[in-house]
Design an enzyme around this catalytic site. Structure first.
Site, PDB file in Angstrom:
ATOM      1  N   ASP A  72     -97.178 -62.483  16.561  1.00 19.40           N
ATOM      2  CA  ASP A  72     -97.904 -63.159  17.590  1.00 19.40           C
ATOM      3  C   ASP A  72     -99.400 -62.760  17.148  1.00 19.40           C
ATOM      4  OD1 ASP A  72     -97.105 -60.098  16.690  1.00 19.40           O
ATOM      5  OD2 ASP A  72     -98.436 -59.253  18.371  1.00 19.40           O
ATOM      6  N   GLU A 136     -97.041 -57.240  17.287  1.00 19.12           N
ATOM      7  CA  GLU A 136     -97.990 -56.319  16.283  1.00 19.12           C
ATOM      8  C   GLU A 136     -98.882 -55.985  17.531  1.00 19.12           C
ATOM      9  OE1 GLU A 136    -100.464 -55.388  14.390  1.00 19.12           O
ATOM     10  OE2 GLU A 136    -100.726 -56.697  15.201  1.00 19.12           O
TER      11      GLU A 136
END
Length: 218
Positions: A72, A136
């Site tokens: 991400d 994350e």
């Protein structure tokens, strides 16, 4: 794999819009890339359109070194003010501009390429596990799930590809003491944000592959 091929992998990853979601796009891309080069992979579902990826290389009976990074990226701001758009990588004056180029599509690309090149190296006799995680930026969701499910229980140490200026002296000392990396006196520095230097990316990736090979073959 030449420099242009390496950079094309990074460009492909930057083009995948994964703002704390849709990480399945990165997982599938890396799965296809790694399996094309004979590397075993596994998808691990966190939620709809959100998958972790695990890839393994086993060449011996020694310890496993983990490589990890997240798929991400940080949310974009004022997309219309970007000259080329956040997910349209551009190479300008020795830099790559695009959301996540440094944090951390660059790290993912480098580790994926290292996996491929080490797997094809007839002298490599080590063991690697590549862990690509979701979420994350908000909650470290994928890493927590993989840890809970035991994917790192047999891993001796983990290299995190998160951008850094190498100021964590304690972490560096522990890696050196464990014999997992060697320092040759040359300082390396990555750049945090949305640009990355292609030459630095290529050199860093090559040095990383050689370091993994020498240490895990020792």
């Amino acid at each position: 794999m030449d420099k242009a091929q390496r950079l094309s992998i990074l460009d492909d990853l930057i083009k995948l819009e994964t703002v704390n979601g849709n990480e399945e796009k990165v997982a599938n891309y890396l799965k296809d890339l790694l399996e094309k080069h004979g590397i075993e992979t596994e998808l691990n579902k966190y939620d709809d359109n959100r998958f972790n990826l695990i890839a393994n290389i086993k060449k011996g009976d020694g310890p496993i070194l983990g490589l990890t990074g997240h798929a991400d990226v940080v949310s974009t701001v004022n997309d219309d003010e970007w000259n080329y758009g956040p997910f349209n990588p551009k190479h300008i004056d020795g830099k790559i501009f695009g959301r996540g180029s440094s944090d951390m599509k660059g790290g993912l690309a480098g580790m994926a390429i290292a996996m491929i090149e080490l797997n094809e190296d007839p002298d490599f006799a080590g063991n690697l596990r590549f862990l690509v995680t979701v979420g994350e930026e908000i909650g470290e969701l994928g890493a927590a799930k993989l840890a809970k499910e035991g994917y790192v229980d047999d891993v001796k140490a983990i290299v995190v590809g998160e951008p850094s200026n190498s100021t964590s002296r304690l972490a560096m000392e522990q890696l050196v003491h464990a014999g997992l990396i060697e320092l040759n006196g040359q300082k390396t520095r990555n750049t945090y944000g949305s640009f990355l230097c292609p030459q630095r990316f290529s050199n860093l990736q090559s040095n990383f592959s050689r370091s993994c090979s020498s240490q895990l073959n020792a």
